[in-house]
Design a protein around this motif. Structure first.
Motif, PDB file in Angstrom:
ATOM      1  N   GLU A 197       0.816  -1.215   0.000  1.00 21.17           N
ATOM      2  CA  GLU A 197       0.000   0.000   0.000  1.00 21.17           C
ATOM      3  C   GLU A 197       0.853   1.269   0.000  1.00 21.17           C
ATOM      4  O   GLU A 197       0.601   2.196  -0.776  1.00 21.17           O
ATOM      5  CB  GLU A 197      -0.928   0.011   1.218  1.00 21.17           C
ATOM      6  N   GLN A 210      -3.651  11.453  -7.417  1.00 20.15           N
ATOM      7  CA  GLN A 210      -4.094  11.578  -6.038  1.00 20.15           C
ATOM      8  C   GLN A 210      -4.695  10.266  -5.553  1.00 20.15           C
ATOM      9  O   GLN A 210      -5.375   9.574  -6.308  1.00 20.15           O
ATOM     10  CB  GLN A 210      -5.139  12.681  -5.894  1.00 20.15           C
ATOM     11  N   LYS A 211      -4.417   9.974  -4.273  1.00 23.46           N
ATOM     12  CA  LYS A 211      -5.028   8.786  -3.674  1.00 23.46           C
ATOM     13  C   LYS A 211      -6.499   9.057  -3.451  1.00 23.46           C
ATOM     14  O   LYS A 211      -6.868  10.070  -2.863  1.00 23.46           O
ATOM     15  CB  LYS A 211      -4.336   8.459  -2.349  1.00 23.46           C
ATOM     16  N   GLY A 212      -7.344   8.144  -3.940  1.00 19.26           N
ATOM     17  CA  GLY A 212      -8.781   8.284  -3.733  1.00 19.26           C
ATOM     18  C   GLY A 212      -9.219   7.514  -2.498  1.00 19.26           C
ATOM     19  O   GLY A 212      -8.599   7.586  -1.442  1.00 19.26           O
ATOM     20  N   GLU A 213     -10.292   6.730  -2.627  1.00 13.22           N
ATOM     21  CA  GLU A 213     -10.784   5.921  -1.522  1.00 13.22           C
ATOM     22  C   GLU A 213      -9.895   4.686  -1.336  1.00 13.22           C
ATOM     23  O   GLU A 213      -9.374   4.123  -2.303  1.00 13.22           O
ATOM     24  CB  GLU A 213     -12.225   5.465  -1.791  1.00 13.22           C
ATOM     25  N   VAL A 214      -9.724   4.302  -0.095  1.00 15.05           N
ATOM     26  CA  VAL A 214      -8.977   3.081   0.231  1.00 15.05           C
ATOM     27  C   VAL A 214      -9.937   2.099   0.897  1.00 15.05           C
ATOM     28  O   VAL A 214     -10.483   2.392   1.970  1.00 15.05           O
ATOM     29  CB  VAL A 214      -7.779   3.378   1.157  1.00 15.05           C
ATOM     30  N   PHE A 215     -10.174   0.954   0.240  1.00 14.24           N
ATOM     31  CA  PHE A 215     -11.097  -0.062   0.743  1.00 14.24           C
ATOM     32  C   PHE A 215     -10.302  -1.282   1.228  1.00 14.24           C
ATOM     33  O   PHE A 215      -9.157  -1.485   0.819  1.00 14.24           O
ATOM     34  CB  PHE A 215     -12.084  -0.495  -0.349  1.00 14.24           C
ATOM     35  N   GLU A 216     -10.916  -2.070   2.089  1.00 15.98           N
ATOM     36  CA  GLU A 216     -10.282  -3.289   2.586  1.00 15.98           C
ATOM     37  C   GLU A 216     -11.087  -4.512   2.146  1.00 15.98           C
ATOM     38  O   GLU A 216     -12.314  -4.492   2.144  1.00 15.98           O
ATOM     39  CB  GLU A 216     -10.179  -3.257   4.121  1.00 15.98           C
ATOM     40  N   GLN A 231      -7.885  -1.906  -8.220  1.00 14.86           N
ATOM     41  CA  GLN A 231      -7.748  -0.456  -8.339  1.00 14.86           C
ATOM     42  C   GLN A 231      -8.764   0.084  -9.339  1.00 14.86           C
ATOM     43  O   GLN A 231      -9.284  -0.662 -10.179  1.00 14.86           O
ATOM     44  CB  GLN A 231      -6.335  -0.074  -8.786  1.00 14.86           C
ATOM     45  N   LEU A 246      -7.997  11.090  -9.371  1.00 16.32           N
ATOM     46  CA  LEU A 246      -8.009  10.200  -8.212  1.00 16.32           C
ATOM     47  C   LEU A 246      -7.901   8.748  -8.654  1.00 16.32           C
ATOM     48  O   LEU A 246      -8.448   8.348  -9.693  1.00 16.32           O
ATOM     49  CB  LEU A 246      -9.286  10.383  -7.418  1.00 16.32           C
ATOM     50  N   ASP A 248      -8.640   4.991  -6.832  1.00 17.25           N
ATOM     51  CA  ASP A 248      -9.106   4.217  -5.679  1.00 17.25           C
ATOM     52  C   ASP A 248      -8.375   2.882  -5.632  1.00 17.25           C
ATOM     53  O   ASP A 248      -8.081   2.295  -6.682  1.00 17.25           O
ATOM     54  CB  ASP A 248     -10.618   3.971  -5.770  1.00 17.25           C
ATOM     55  N   TRP A 250      -7.987  -1.097  -3.425  1.00 14.68           N
ATOM     56  CA  TRP A 250      -8.494  -2.085  -2.475  1.00 14.68           C
ATOM     57  C   TRP A 250      -7.306  -2.849  -1.890  1.00 14.68           C
ATOM     58  O   TRP A 250      -6.430  -3.311  -2.640  1.00 14.68           O
ATOM     59  CB  TRP A 250      -9.432  -3.074  -3.180  1.00 14.68           C
TER      60      TRP A 250
END
Length: 253
Positions: A197, A210-216, A231, A246, A248, A250
């Motif tokens: 990550e 840019q870093k968008g949303e980070v999901f797990e 991604q 952005l 995103d 995972w």
């Protein structure tokens, strides 16, 4: 002439009484006859409302009412006809003597010239507030590709750049060229899958993304926890991205 003789104390008293009566008549005549006649004491005029009228129409209008005017101040407003009366003193309805001057504030025929403020380097919202405080108008806002989102890149008047400090008339429209925060450079979407990550985020920043949303997501067989498993946008031969956009990701957990 016998009356003027002062042979006895009674004669002296008569003379003093006569002098007192004459003096009293003179005082009364001065205050109650001469002054009222010379100053029109008690004769007043109700001040008419002249705000909203044009100065050109005032002379005859006030002369008919035995009044005069004097312009002692002026200001500019692009929405008001030039030489319109804005403020008057005394106010409408007040009682004044004949010949009294009414002091006026009128709208200027030509807008005053001021120095152009500096808008570049700040946000578009801040630029609008500055323009308003300087009695300047906001013209067109043109968005151009640039990583500086909402930053004013250029200030224009009639299509030409105007530098801070240049003379400009109040009410002039100023156009703004503003960055869209995305830039105009496009390139292939980087593949972040299977990267740790922290390394993936470092790569995004290095490429102007840019870093968008980070999901797990739960780690599946063969996936290393803490690495990128998905991604968006998805990399591919024809997939392109623009600077500032952005991405995103995972992460396997």
């Amino acid at each position: 002439m016998a009356f003027l003789k002062a042979d006895t104390p009674l004669d002296v008293l008569k003379h003093l009484l006569l002098i007192g009566v004459v003096g009293l008549l003179l005082v009364l005549g001065f205050f109650y006859v001469y002054l009222p006649m010379s100053t029109h004491h008690g004769e007043t005029i109700t001040v008419p409302k002249v705000t909203g009228m044009n100065v050109a129409d005032l002379e005859n209008y006030l002369e008919e009412r035995n009044l005069a005017y004097f312009v002692d101040d002026s200001s500019y407003s692009p929405n008001i006809r030039p030489l319109t009366v804005l403020v008057q003193d005394p106010a409408p309805g007040e009682k004044v003597k004949e010949g009294r001057k009414i002091y006026l504030q009128v709208s200027m025929k030509n807008p005053p010239v001021i120095k152009m403020p500096k808008l570049t380097g700040g946000t578009s919202k801040n630029a609008m507030l500055i323009l308003k405080s300087y009695d300047l108008s906001v013209g067109q806002i043109q968005l151009v590709p640039d990583l500086a989102q909402n930053e004013v890149l250029k200030q224009l008047v009639n299509g030409k750049e105007i530098v801070p400090g240049a003379p400009i008339a109040k009410g002039t429209k100023v156009d703004l060229v503003v960055g869209d925060g995305e830039g105009n450079q496009t390139f292939a979407v980087p593949n972040l899958v299977n990267m740790p990550e922290d390394e993936a985020i470092t790569l995004l920043v290095g490429q102007g993304l840019q870093k968008g949303e980070v999901f797990e997501l739960p780690a599946e067989d063969g996936q290393v926890p803490g690495t990128v498993v998905r991604q968006r946008p998805v990399p591919g031969p024809d997939a392109t991205i623009r600077m500032g956009q952005l991405v995103d990701i995972w992460i396997a957990k």
